[in-house]
Design a protein around this motif. Structure first.
Motif, PDB file in Angstrom:
ATOM      1  N   ALA A   1      13.641  56.953  30.993  1.00 20.20           N
ATOM      2  CA  ALA A   1      12.629  57.286  29.841  1.00 20.20           C
ATOM      3  C   ALA A   1      12.138  58.710  29.736  1.00 20.20           C
ATOM      4  O   ALA A   1      11.460  58.887  28.612  1.00 20.20           O
ATOM      5  N   ALA A   2      12.299  59.371  30.543  1.00 23.70           N
ATOM      6  CA  ALA A   2      11.709  60.844  30.772  1.00 23.70           C
ATOM      7  C   ALA A   2      12.149  61.671  29.666  1.00 23.70           C
ATOM      8  O   ALA A   2      13.517  61.659  29.202  1.00 23.70           O
ATOM      9  N   ARG A   3      11.300  62.710  29.072  1.00 24.86           N
ATOM     10  CA  ARG A   3      11.660  63.691  27.992  1.00 24.86           C
ATOM     11  C   ARG A   3      12.885  64.381  28.518  1.00 24.86           C
ATOM     12  O   ARG A   3      13.934  64.829  27.768  1.00 24.86           O
ATOM     13  N   THR A   4      12.692  64.661  29.816  1.00 23.01           N
ATOM     14  CA  THR A   4      13.800  65.569  30.359  1.00 23.01           C
ATOM     15  C   THR A   4      15.318  64.834  30.084  1.00 23.01           C
ATOM     16  O   THR A   4      16.333  65.564  29.777  1.00 23.01           O
ATOM     17  N   VAL A   5      15.520  63.782  30.405  1.00 20.44           N
ATOM     18  CA  VAL A   5      16.619  62.845  29.921  1.00 20.44           C
ATOM     19  C   VAL A   5      17.121  63.029  28.775  1.00 20.44           C
ATOM     20  O   VAL A   5      18.210  63.193  28.120  1.00 20.44           O
ATOM     21  N   ARG A   6      15.921  62.604  27.587  1.00 18.49           N
ATOM     22  CA  ARG A   6      16.269  62.745  26.201  1.00 18.49           C
ATOM     23  C   ARG A   6      16.770  64.118  25.663  1.00 18.49           C
ATOM     24  O   ARG A   6      17.511  64.076  24.868  1.00 18.49           O
ATOM     25  N   ASN A   7      16.060  65.395  26.130  1.00 18.73           N
ATOM     26  CA  ASN A   7      16.713  66.524  25.918  1.00 18.73           C
ATOM     27  C   ASN A   7      18.035  66.843  26.528  1.00 18.73           C
ATOM     28  O   ASN A   7      18.845  67.468  25.759  1.00 18.73           O
ATOM     29  N   GLY A   8      18.350  66.596  27.752  1.00 17.44           N
ATOM     30  CA  GLY A   8      19.640  66.883  28.252  1.00 17.44           C
ATOM     31  C   GLY A   8      20.192  68.159  27.818  1.00 17.44           C
ATOM     32  O   GLY A   8      19.581  69.149  27.637  1.00 17.44           O
ATOM     33  N   GLY A   9      21.678  68.342  27.798  1.00 15.81           N
ATOM     34  CA  GLY A   9      21.959  69.556  27.295  1.00 15.81           C
ATOM     35  C   GLY A   9      21.625  70.814  28.194  1.00 15.81           C
ATOM     36  O   GLY A   9      22.125  70.571  29.418  1.00 15.81           O
ATOM     37  N   ARG A  10      21.664  71.970  27.851  1.00 12.50           N
ATOM     38  CA  ARG A  10      21.535  73.341  28.524  1.00 12.50           C
ATOM     39  C   ARG A  10      19.930  73.003  29.320  1.00 12.50           C
ATOM     40  O   ARG A  10      19.075  72.448  28.573  1.00 12.50           O
ATOM     41  N   ALA A  11      20.045  73.735  30.402  1.00  9.30           N
ATOM     42  CA  ALA A  11      18.763  73.569  31.244  1.00  9.30           C
ATOM     43  C   ALA A  11      18.465  75.057  32.127  1.00  9.30           C
ATOM     44  O   ALA A  11      19.718  75.671  32.257  1.00  9.30           O
ATOM     45  N   ARG A  12      17.538  74.969  32.554  1.00  8.02           N
ATOM     46  CA  ARG A  12      17.116  76.335  33.637  1.00  8.02           C
ATOM     47  C   ARG A  12      16.252  75.731  34.746  1.00  8.02           C
ATOM     48  O   ARG A  12      15.361  75.005  34.426  1.00  8.02           O
ATOM     49  N   LEU A  13      16.799  75.778  35.854  1.00 13.18           N
ATOM     50  CA  LEU A  13      16.013  75.572  37.091  1.00 13.18           C
ATOM     51  C   LEU A  13      15.487  76.771  37.501  1.00 13.18           C
ATOM     52  O   LEU A  13      16.345  77.708  37.985  1.00 13.18           O
ATOM     53  N   ALA A  14      14.144  77.010  37.854  1.00 16.81           N
ATOM     54  CA  ALA A  14      13.560  77.873  38.616  1.00 16.81           C
ATOM     55  C   ALA A  14      13.218  77.580  40.185  1.00 16.81           C
ATOM     56  O   ALA A  14      12.590  76.749  40.466  1.00 16.81           O
ATOM     57  N   LEU A  15      13.564  78.726  40.965  1.00 16.25           N
ATOM     58  CA  LEU A  15      13.391  78.546  42.264  1.00 16.25           C
ATOM     59  C   LEU A  15      12.601  79.703  42.955  1.00 16.25           C
ATOM     60  O   LEU A  15      12.557  80.679  42.220  1.00 16.25           O
ATOM     61  N   GLY A  16      11.886  79.582  44.014  1.00 13.74           N
ATOM     62  CA  GLY A  16      11.382  80.673  44.594  1.00 13.74           C
ATOM     63  C   GLY A  16       9.751  80.901  44.336  1.00 13.74           C
ATOM     64  O   GLY A  16       9.225  80.084  43.894  1.00 13.74           O
ATOM     65  N   SER A  17       9.643  82.282  44.376  1.00 15.47           N
ATOM     66  CA  SER A  17       8.143  82.608  44.073  1.00 15.47           C
ATOM     67  C   SER A  17       8.378  83.768  43.109  1.00 15.47           C
ATOM     68  O   SER A  17       9.373  84.533  43.006  1.00 15.47           O
ATOM     69  N   PRO A  18       7.123  84.495  42.776  1.00 14.87           N
ATOM     70  CA  PRO A  18       7.299  85.599  41.856  1.00 14.87           C
ATOM     71  C   PRO A  18       7.904  86.735  42.556  1.00 14.87           C
ATOM     72  O   PRO A  18       8.276  87.856  41.921  1.00 14.87           O
ATOM     73  N   THR A  19       7.817  86.696  43.920  1.00 13.34           N
ATOM     74  CA  THR A  19       8.517  87.750  44.573  1.00 13.34           C
ATOM     75  C   THR A  19       9.838  87.597  45.183  1.00 13.34           C
ATOM     76  O   THR A  19      10.405  88.403  46.050  1.00 13.34           O
ATOM     77  N   ASP A  20      10.334  86.400  44.885  1.00 14.52           N
ATOM     78  CA  ASP A  20      11.799  85.859  45.368  1.00 14.52           C
ATOM     79  C   ASP A  20      12.181  85.009  44.303  1.00 14.52           C
ATOM     80  O   ASP A  20      12.132  83.657  44.507  1.00 14.52           O
ATOM     81  N   VAL A  21      12.740  85.450  43.120  1.00 11.03           N
ATOM     82  CA  VAL A  21      12.878  84.594  42.016  1.00 11.03           C
ATOM     83  C   VAL A  21      14.467  84.436  41.985  1.00 11.03           C
ATOM     84  O   VAL A  21      15.365  85.104  42.447  1.00 11.03           O
TER      85      VAL A  21
END
Length: 150
Positions: free
Chosen positions: A65-85
């Motif tokens: 039921a999560a909004r993420t599931v309803r949105n689907g489609g394109r996505a961006r995953l962010a990993l790391g820190s501001p000094t290792d993006v």
């Protein structure tokens, strides 16, 4: 050394091959990231999720039921820190709890076999950006159109 050879942190600017290796190591060893999706009206949604990397795609899980599931489609995953993006853009597929995904998915905190009502989210990378400081911004793209540049 000149500014183009060293970053603001004083570390040498990494060649593309090293950035790719560092991204793959982060995908292999890290377990959490920030997943951004948007609804059809463009409204952004950002959530922290655990993930596993199977060598070609990123597998996550969340409540159906999560909004993420309803949105689907394109996505961006962010990993790391501001000094290792590391930013990973791709297509997000929602798979049912009965889907045959990577065996490593059992490590997910919201694994569908343990948490009723969960589904899998599978992110297939299309573009990957990686940088440690401004000196690496010019060559931050390490994957484009689903293919590593090196």
């Amino acid at each position: 050394m000149t500014q183009t050879q060293r970053g603001q942190t004083g570390a040498p600017v990494r060649p593309l091959a090293q950035r790719k290796a560092d991204v793959l190591e982060m995908l292999r060893t890290e377990r959490n990231g920030w997943l951004a999706t948007a609804d059809s009206a463009g409204g952004p949604h950002l959530v922290p999720l655990a993930y596993v990397w199977d060598g070609s795609q990123i597998v996550m899980s969340t409540k159906e039921a999560a909004r993420t599931v309803r949105n689907g489609g394109r996505a961006r995953l962010a990993l790391g820190s501001p000094t290792d993006v590391v930013l990973i853009d791709g297509d997000l597929c929602v798979l049912p709890a009965t889907a045959n995904v990577t065996p490593e998915a059992v490590r997910l905190p919201l694994h569908p076999s343990r948490v009723p009502g969960c589904v899998y989210l599978v992110l297939k990378p299309r573009r990957v950006l990686a940088w440690r400081d401004r000196s690496e911004m010019r060559e931050r793209v390490v994957m484009a159109s689903g293919h590593w540049l090196i």
